[in-house]
Scaffold this motif. Structure first.
Motif, mmCIF file in Angstrom:
data_model
loop_
_atom_site.group_PDB
_atom_site.id
_atom_site.type_symbol
_atom_site.label_atom_id
_atom_site.label_comp_id
_atom_site.label_asym_id
_atom_site.label_seq_id
_atom_site.Cartn_x
_atom_site.Cartn_y
_atom_site.Cartn_z
ATOM 1 N N ASP A 167 -25.814 37.510 43.529
ATOM 2 C CA ASP A 167 -26.603 36.608 44.371
ATOM 3 C C ASP A 167 -26.297 35.138 44.066
ATOM 4 N N HIS A 168 -25.066 34.902 43.637
ATOM 5 C CA HIS A 168 -24.708 33.537 43.248
ATOM 6 C C HIS A 168 -24.971 32.545 44.370
ATOM 7 N N ASP A 169 -24.461 32.849 45.543
ATOM 8 C CA ASP A 169 -24.588 31.886 46.642
ATOM 9 C C ASP A 169 -26.049 31.656 47.018
ATOM 10 N N THR A 170 -26.830 32.729 47.023
ATOM 11 C CA THR A 170 -28.256 32.587 47.357
ATOM 12 C C THR A 170 -28.959 31.692 46.348
ATOM 13 N N GLN A 173 -27.507 27.984 46.674
ATOM 14 C CA GLN A 173 -27.906 27.284 47.898
ATOM 15 C C GLN A 173 -29.394 26.968 47.897
ATOM 16 N N THR A 217 -21.628 28.093 37.991
ATOM 17 C CA THR A 217 -20.219 27.998 38.377
ATOM 18 C C THR A 217 -19.332 28.659 37.327
ATOM 19 N N LYS A 220 -19.619 32.426 37.534
ATOM 20 C CA LYS A 220 -18.871 32.990 38.658
ATOM 21 C C LYS A 220 -17.372 33.058 38.365
ATOM 22 N N LEU A 313 -20.812 21.860 46.221
ATOM 23 C CA LEU A 313 -21.189 23.193 46.670
ATOM 24 C C LEU A 313 -20.650 23.450 48.066
ATOM 25 N N ALA A 316 -23.654 26.491 53.194
ATOM 26 C CA ALA A 316 -24.312 27.793 53.136
ATOM 27 C C ALA A 316 -23.601 28.808 54.018
ATOM 28 N N ARG A 317 -23.217 28.351 55.191
ATOM 29 C CA ARG A 317 -22.483 29.235 56.085
ATOM 30 C C ARG A 317 -21.276 28.498 56.601
#
Length: 864
Positions: A167-170, A173, A217, A220, A313, A316-317
């Protein structure tokens, strides 16, 4: 499970005793970082004893007591809550352990600790709740305290890394969104009169935000928690660590001062913190302004790092199209490339040279690009080398101009300042670095105020309010916008000296920069006058701006329309940059009214006052210092010139005209040619005669030159000093320098009447037809007999065409009118020419005005 009252009493007393010792130690040393670590250790000991007491010697399997948040980081401020997490293996264990966990929490409160407990099963920890991201983030700072070590290791080694990767991106963000919302709440600025040193941009929250983003970071990229010795997360960085130590000391001070978790650095707290030198290496007392200056420097360091990480970063999309468009664009001649609006260094790039650095900042100023974190670090590391090889002279000025003229100039300058580049180029700027004007009116430090002033001027290119649109009309009328912006950059650097008139101090400090940039005298004086007078308009606003005396006094000080326009824009931007609400609509309206009143006064009094040597020897003496041996001739030359002539020219220029006048007996037509930026300029000194102005304008028209500005002055002896600035659409002179002599000779021939002007114009008429105008301008002819005591003011607005000025001047000659002063200006395709006219030494009577109107209308009609 037991309730050991003697133990509770013992631990409560122990906590109180050690907390008091901790407070005394802090007051003695001022070391906030050490204080919060020690408090964490004290609380560790108490909580572990409580757990052991309630869970029994055998402990409680499948339950782990974990320190989280600030407690987990071993950063427990004096009145901060104690965050603990009870991790249970499953729901049944949680239900069975409920009484134990409640008792431990109650005991913590009984001991004087503000416990903030949370209970989760191990399964519940393996989930990110966007509505409660704080819980997941708190797990990034966790420590085992007591209980089931195997269960904790499962959390530490298996569950959390997998969660962070999955769930890194969640997480990232949502973390970024929360941070940006917090920044927006505080206006996205570190500058507050009474900042919250935890939550404000640049506060402790941002320091930890940077840590969390760096940690995630690294997780990941390495697929595991980073090792302390190899990861930047744990690597020391003196600047940021110093900033953290300062803020930690300040927050400890506030907690002890307020006896609660209060992090507002209010006005009185600032006084007390400065008096105790909180966070400073030097003991004793410090000036509150100096202490706050230190605070802002540290806050800037932390905020900048946090913003860089947020900018790094990914969105998000990202659409497929944008992914497809993701590409690197090399910056020619440098090792940099552009990717997604950020400037990055090529892999394997060698040392960064000064030329490339300046070029990069020029791109930032023009396009709003940002630097990557890597580039900023490389520039910082290269500063010692750059200091030796930084360019000077015209090359440096061209680079600075590129930055200043860019619409994102303030952004580029802030970055240069933060990285130390600006102070390499302009060491004088160091004096106002984070300098605080501590008077509850000035919201920003002096350096930030300076950048905002420049930002406010550039923002007028796209005004949002009606009253801003009026100021925006002045922008294209600034002749040397580059020098104007340089004056804005330097206008407050004198505040760093903290003595005397800061405007004069700023001028003095700017002299060194002028020398390094190799400015000529005219450029230096332009910047000097703006800086020297930058407070004049604000001071005039404190008087009755509708009183003629106020307008006259202000106009006398300013002298010219050009200065007035620059000072109006500067004052507008300067007031607006003091605080967000400093420039009220009412104040903006008053400023504009003062500008209009002064502008009208300058227009209508342009020849009102003539210079007389006996009543004002100061001007004579200034010029005489340049030519002391010709005092008598100089007196005769200056006598009777309009004051405007002396106000708009440097003494060196007047001396040049005087020298040309001395040569009139040998050559009755004295000419001087030069180029001023992209404009050609000729100065003519000769004896006045009818049609002289028209003939010179005619010669310029015959060569295809387009007159954009002209001045005409005459002294009491009938010697005229006319100046014409013109564009050369066909580049006749720039491409053929040898033609300059022929060009000047044609002027001499016409002025001395050796060649009739009609012959030159006749040849020109065959050269081609006039280009069709893009915008049609309706001609207007307006007389004003009231504004001058001895001349009639005539304003002619017409389509700007080649030969227009000559045709107007011919009409004057036909009607027996003499030009006392001419002010020629062009706005796009519209000519706005103002003349002060006399006929036989008097104002124009009604009959002369009627005849002149007929003549002018006919001339303008024939030119269509």
């Amino acid at each position: 499970m037991t309730s050991d009252l003697p133990l509770l009493q013992h631990l409560r007393n122990l906590y109180q005793q050690e907390s008091e010792e901790l407070r005394l130690t802090y007051l003695r040393t001022g070391d906030g970082s050490a204080a919060i670590r020690r408090r964490a250790a004290i609380v560790d000991n108490i909580v572990r004893q409580l757990w052991q007491s309630f869970a029994g010697p055998a402990g409680r399997p499948n339950v782990a007591l974990v320190a989280t948040g600030g407690f987990g980081r071993k950063e427990l401020f004096p009145y901060s809550d104690v965050d603990v997490l009870y991790v249970c293996a499953n729901d049944n264990i949680e239900r069975d352990s409920h009484e134990l966990l409640r008792s431990v929490t109650q005991a913590m409160w009984d001991c004087g600790l503000r416990a903030s407990p949370a209970t989760r099963t191990i399964k519940e920890c393996d989930r990110v709740d966007p509505d409660n991201l704080e819980f997941t983030v708190s797990l990034l700072d966790r420590r085992f305290l007591a209980g089931d070590m195997a269960l904790y290791r499962k959390l530490e080694n298996d569950l959390l890394p997998a969660l962070g990767l999955r769930d890194h991106d969640t997480i990232v963000q949502n973390l970024a969104e929360i941070a940006r919302s917090r920044h927006a709440k505080y206006g996205n600025t570190i500058f507050h009169l009474e900042p919250n040193i935890k939550e404000c941009p640049g506060g402790l929250r941002d320091y930890h935000l940077a840590q969390w983003l760096t940690l995630l970071t690294a997780l990941k990229s390495q697929k595991a928690w980073p090792k302390s010795e190899s990861n930047a997360f744990y690597a020391p960085h003196s600047e940021r660590e110093s900033a953290y130590d300062f803020l930690a000391s300040a927050r400890c001070f506030l907690h002890y001062r307020n006896r609660r978790d209060d992090n507002i650095l209010d006005w009185h707290a600032q006084d007390e913190a400065a008096a105790q030198s909180i966070g400073l290496e030097t003991r004793g007392s410090a000036d509150p302004a100096y202490w706050m200056r230190t605070y802002y420097r540290h806050a800037r360091t932390i905020y900048r790092r946090a913003v860089l990480l947020l900018d790094d970063l990914p969105p998000a999309r990202r659409s497929f199209y944008k992914q497809f468009r993701r590409k690197r664009t090399p910056i020619a001649g440098t090792d940099f490339y552009l990717e997604q609006g950020r400037l990055e260094l090529s892999e394997g790039a060698a040392d960064i040279d000064g030329d490339s650095i300046l070029r990069i900042f020029g791109l930032m100023a023009n396009h709003g690009y940002k630097l990557s974190q890597n580039v900023e670090d490389r520039i910082t590391d290269s500063l010692p080398v750059l200091a030796v090889h930084m360019p000077e002279g015209p090359f440096l000025w061209n680079c600075l101009r590129e930055v200043l003229l860019g619409p994102y100039a303030a952004h580029a300058l802030r970055t240069m300042h933060a990285l130390g580049i600006l102070e390499l180029l302009i060491p004088e700027f160091h004096g106002i670095d984070s300098l605080v004007i501590r008077d509850s009116y000035h919201r920003y430090t002096v350096d930030e105020h300076t950048f905002l002033v420049i930002d406010n001027v550039h923002a007028l290119r796209q005004p949002h309010h009606e009253w801003e649109k009026r100021y925006a009309t002045l922008l294209p009328e600034i002749d040397r916008f580059d020098l104007f912006l340089l004056a804005l950059l330097m206008h407050d650097i004198g505040k760093g000296r903290r003595t005397g008139n800061h405007a004069l101090q700023s001028v003095e400090l700017s002299e060194n920069l002028f020398a390094r940039l190799e400015f000529d005298m005219e450029e230096r004086e332009t910047v000097r006058r703006i800086i020297r007078n930058h407070l004049a308009m604000s001071q005039a606003l404190r008087r009755d701006i509708f009183a003629p005396e106020t307008v006259r006094a202000f106009a006398d000080k300013i002298g010219t329309q050009q200065q007035l326009k620059m000072l109006t824009l500067m004052t507008y931007a300067d007031i607006k940059a003091v605080a967000p609400d400093a420039l009220t609509p009412w104040k903006a309206e008053n400023l504009w009214q003062l500008y209009m009143g002064t502008s009208n006064f300058l227009d209508r009094s342009v020849d009102e006052v003539r210079y007389h040597v006996d009543t004002d020897p100061t001007t004579l003496n200034r010029i005489l210092a340049l030519a002391p041996e010709r005092a008598a001739e100089l007196r005769r030359f200056l006598e009777g010139f309009p004051q405007r002539y002396l106000q708009t020219r440097l003494p060196e220029v007047v001396r040049g005209h005087f020298t040309m006048a001395l040569a009139l007996p040998e050559e009755p037509v004295q000419l001087h040619f030069r180029t001023v930026r992209q404009l050609g300029e000729i100065s003519l000194v000769t004896q006045d005669r009818p049609m002289l102005f028209a003939d010179v304008a005619g010669v310029l028209a015959s060569w295809g030159m387009n007159i954009v500005k002209a001045d005409a002055f005459s002294n009491a002896a009938g010697v005229i000093v006319d100046t014409f600035q013109f564009t050369d659409p066909f580049q006749t002179l720039s491409l053929n320098p040898s033609e300059i002599d022929r060009f000047l000779q044609s002027i001499r021939d016409v002025v001395s009447r050796k060649v009739p002007i009609d012959k030159l114009l006749g040849a020109r008429r065959h050269a081609g037809r006039r280009a069709q105008a893009k915008v049609a301008i309706d001609a207007r002819i307006e007389f004003d007999n009231d504004s001058s005591s001895h001349s009639t003011l005539l304003q002619v607005v017409a389509q700007d065409t080649s030969g227009l000025l000559r045709e107007i001047a011919k009409s004057f000659a036909r009607c027996g009118c003499n030009i006392e002063v001419a002010l020629i200006d062009t706005e796009g395709e519209m000519a706005i020419d103002v003349f002060y006219l006399t006929a036989s030494g008097n104002k124009l009577n009604d009959e002369t005005q009627r005849l002149l109107t007929i003549s002018l209308k006919q001339a303008l009609s024939e030119m269509k």
